[in-house]
Design a protein around this motif. Structure first.
Motif, PDB file in Angstrom:
ATOM      1  N   ASN A  63     -36.894 -20.475   0.109  1.00  0.00           N
ATOM      2  CA  ASN A  63     -37.971 -20.115  -0.820  1.00  0.00           C
ATOM      3  C   ASN A  63     -39.241 -20.917  -0.536  1.00  0.00           C
ATOM      4  OD1 ASN A  63     -39.028 -18.487  -2.856  1.00  0.00           O
ATOM      5  ND2 ASN A  63     -38.656 -20.053  -4.400  1.00  0.00           N
ATOM      6  N   GLU A  64     -39.407 -21.301   0.695  1.00  0.00           N
ATOM      7  CA  GLU A  64     -40.575 -22.066   1.138  1.00  0.00           C
ATOM      8  C   GLU A  64     -41.894 -21.389   0.758  1.00  0.00           C
ATOM      9  OE1 GLU A  64     -42.030 -22.852   5.684  1.00  0.00           O
ATOM     10  OE2 GLU A  64     -39.919 -23.186   5.221  1.00  0.00           O
ATOM     11  N   SER A  65     -41.878 -20.081   0.646  1.00  0.00           N
ATOM     12  CA  SER A  65     -43.090 -19.323   0.328  1.00  0.00           C
ATOM     13  C   SER A  65     -43.398 -19.281  -1.168  1.00  0.00           C
ATOM     14  CB  SER A  65     -42.941 -17.881   0.811  1.00  0.00           C
ATOM     15  OG  SER A  65     -41.922 -17.233   0.063  1.00  0.00           O
ATOM     16  N   GLY A  66     -42.412 -19.572  -2.006  1.00  0.00           N
ATOM     17  CA  GLY A  66     -42.575 -19.441  -3.448  1.00  0.00           C
ATOM     18  C   GLY A  66     -42.401 -18.012  -3.946  1.00  0.00           C
ATOM     19  N   PHE A  67     -41.997 -17.101  -3.098  1.00  0.00           N
ATOM     20  CA  PHE A  67     -41.815 -15.686  -3.445  1.00  0.00           C
ATOM     21  C   PHE A  67     -40.630 -15.481  -4.407  1.00  0.00           C
ATOM     22  CE2 PHE A  67     -40.597 -11.261  -2.637  1.00  0.00           C
ATOM     23  CZ  PHE A  67     -41.816 -10.615  -2.496  1.00  0.00           C
ATOM     24  N   THR A  68     -39.590 -16.289  -4.244  1.00  0.00           N
ATOM     25  CA  THR A  68     -38.389 -16.273  -5.090  1.00  0.00           C
ATOM     26  C   THR A  68     -37.774 -14.880  -5.216  1.00  0.00           C
ATOM     27  OG1 THR A  68     -39.470 -18.045  -6.356  1.00  0.00           O
ATOM     28  CG2 THR A  68     -37.384 -17.247  -7.199  1.00  0.00           C
ATOM     29  N   ALA A  69     -37.537 -14.242  -4.097  1.00  0.00           N
ATOM     30  CA  ALA A  69     -36.949 -12.909  -4.078  1.00  0.00           C
ATOM     31  C   ALA A  69     -35.529 -12.930  -4.635  1.00  0.00           C
ATOM     32  CB  ALA A  69     -36.930 -12.360  -2.651  1.00  0.00           C
ATOM     33  N   LEU A  70     -35.222 -11.930  -5.447  1.00  0.00           N
ATOM     34  CA  LEU A  70     -33.888 -11.767  -6.013  1.00  0.00           C
ATOM     35  C   LEU A  70     -33.246 -10.495  -5.458  1.00  0.00           C
ATOM     36  CD1 LEU A  70     -34.583 -12.660  -9.743  1.00  0.00           C
ATOM     37  CD2 LEU A  70     -33.559 -14.108  -7.984  1.00  0.00           C
ATOM     38  N   PRO A  71     -31.906 -10.477  -5.365  1.00  0.00           N
ATOM     39  CA  PRO A  71     -31.190  -9.341  -4.797  1.00  0.00           C
ATOM     40  C   PRO A  71     -30.810  -8.308  -5.859  1.00  0.00           C
ATOM     41  CG  PRO A  71     -29.660 -11.114  -5.172  1.00  0.00           C
ATOM     42  CD  PRO A  71     -31.013 -11.616  -5.599  1.00  0.00           C
ATOM     43  N   ALA A  72     -31.773  -7.550  -6.323  1.00  0.00           N
ATOM     44  CA  ALA A  72     -31.530  -6.585  -7.401  1.00  0.00           C
ATOM     45  C   ALA A  72     -30.841  -5.316  -6.921  1.00  0.00           C
ATOM     46  CB  ALA A  72     -32.839  -6.233  -8.086  1.00  0.00           C
ATOM     47  N   GLY A  73     -30.735  -5.122  -5.600  1.00  0.00           N
ATOM     48  CA  GLY A  73     -30.096  -3.925  -5.084  1.00  0.00           C
ATOM     49  C   GLY A  73     -30.929  -2.682  -5.344  1.00  0.00           C
ATOM     50  N   TYR A  74     -30.255  -1.559  -5.643  1.00  0.00           N
ATOM     51  CA  TYR A  74     -30.962  -0.301  -5.867  1.00  0.00           C
ATOM     52  C   TYR A  74     -30.229   0.539  -6.913  1.00  0.00           C
ATOM     53  CZ  TYR A  74     -27.331   2.196  -3.328  1.00  0.00           C
ATOM     54  OH  TYR A  74     -26.128   2.730  -2.948  1.00  0.00           O
ATOM     55  N   ARG A  75     -30.911   1.569  -7.386  1.00  0.00           N
ATOM     56  CA  ARG A  75     -30.299   2.577  -8.248  1.00  0.00           C
ATOM     57  C   ARG A  75     -30.360   3.898  -7.502  1.00  0.00           C
ATOM     58  NH1 ARG A  75     -31.792   6.382 -12.209  1.00  0.00           N
ATOM     59  NH2 ARG A  75     -30.166   6.669 -13.772  1.00  0.00           N
ATOM     60  N   THR A 121     -37.191   8.748  -4.334  1.00  0.00           N
ATOM     61  CA  THR A 121     -36.531   8.805  -5.632  1.00  0.00           C
ATOM     62  C   THR A 121     -35.549   7.666  -5.898  1.00  0.00           C
ATOM     63  OG1 THR A 121     -34.902  10.334  -4.731  1.00  0.00           O
ATOM     64  CG2 THR A 121     -36.818  11.297  -5.834  1.00  0.00           C
ATOM     65  N   PHE A 122     -35.194   6.894  -4.893  1.00  0.00           N
ATOM     66  CA  PHE A 122     -34.385   5.699  -5.143  1.00  0.00           C
ATOM     67  C   PHE A 122     -35.179   4.750  -6.024  1.00  0.00           C
ATOM     68  CE2 PHE A 122     -31.590   7.025  -1.807  1.00  0.00           C
ATOM     69  CZ  PHE A 122     -30.404   6.358  -2.057  1.00  0.00           C
ATOM     70  N   ALA A 123     -34.503   3.904  -6.763  1.00  0.00           N
ATOM     71  CA  ALA A 123     -35.180   2.914  -7.595  1.00  0.00           C
ATOM     72  C   ALA A 123     -34.887   1.529  -7.027  1.00  0.00           C
ATOM     73  CB  ALA A 123     -34.720   3.013  -9.040  1.00  0.00           C
ATOM     74  N   ILE A 124     -35.956   0.794  -6.699  1.00  0.00           N
ATOM     75  CA  ILE A 124     -35.834  -0.559  -6.161  1.00  0.00           C
ATOM     76  C   ILE A 124     -36.906  -1.445  -6.790  1.00  0.00           C
ATOM     77  CG2 ILE A 124     -34.750   0.200  -4.013  1.00  0.00           C
ATOM     78  CD1 ILE A 124     -37.427  -0.161  -2.585  1.00  0.00           C
ATOM     79  N   SER A 125     -36.988  -2.671  -6.350  1.00  0.00           N
ATOM     80  CA  SER A 125     -37.909  -3.654  -6.925  1.00  0.00           C
ATOM     81  C   SER A 125     -39.354  -3.440  -6.479  1.00  0.00           C
ATOM     82  CB  SER A 125     -37.486  -5.072  -6.518  1.00  0.00           C
ATOM     83  OG  SER A 125     -36.191  -5.364  -6.985  1.00  0.00           O
ATOM     84  N   VAL A 126     -40.244  -3.965  -7.275  1.00  0.00           N
ATOM     85  CA  VAL A 126     -41.674  -3.930  -6.969  1.00  0.00           C
ATOM     86  C   VAL A 126     -42.219  -5.347  -7.047  1.00  0.00           C
ATOM     87  CG1 VAL A 126     -43.949  -3.191  -7.815  1.00  0.00           C
ATOM     88  CG2 VAL A 126     -42.047  -1.599  -7.842  1.00  0.00           C
TER      89      VAL A 126
END
Length: 133
Positions: A63-75, A121-126
């Protein structure tokens, strides 16, 4: 993990991004990825550290960038099921190719930032970017 959105809400007037912000293009994602050292290491620099949210081993996560990405997967758009939570973080791009749209993926088992294409139409993170950047 945050909300998951289909691509339509990233470009319409529902305001998924606050005023003065937008969903980044592939070019803007590439600027970030290149700044972080390229596709082979940028993912690790963007992922939240540890295994609270990411499945083990969460390879290369600093997390060196501070982005703090989380693995929310998809719908899934066909049956509403959820997939890959804890394994992959998917993030929309606003770059399109016909009926398909670009996304960026981070994974629990490597440090890569992968660029792919899926249907709208897939649902993912923004993740939004400031218009002044």
């Amino acid at each position: 993990y945050g909300n998951l959105y289909n691509w339509a809400v990233t470009v319409d007037d529902r305001g998924v991004c606050p005023d003065g912000w937008h969903v980044p293009s592939d070019d803007e994602w590439t600027i970030l990825i290149d700044y972080l050292g390229g596709k082979g290491v940028a993912g690790g620099k963007m992922k939240e550290t540890g295994i609270t949210h990411w499945n083990s081993p969460n390879t290369g996560a600093t997390n060196e960038s501070g982005f703090t990405a989380l693995p929310a997967g998809y719908r899934d758009d066909t049956n509403g099921s959820f997939g890959y939570m804890g394994i992959y973080g998917y993030f929309w791009s606003n770059s399109t190719n016909g009926n398909n749209v670009s996304f960026w993926q981070l994974a629990y088992n490597n440090s890569n930032a992968y660029n792919g294409i899926t249907n709208k139409t897939f649902a993912i993170s923004v993740r939004c970017i400031n218009n002044n950047n």
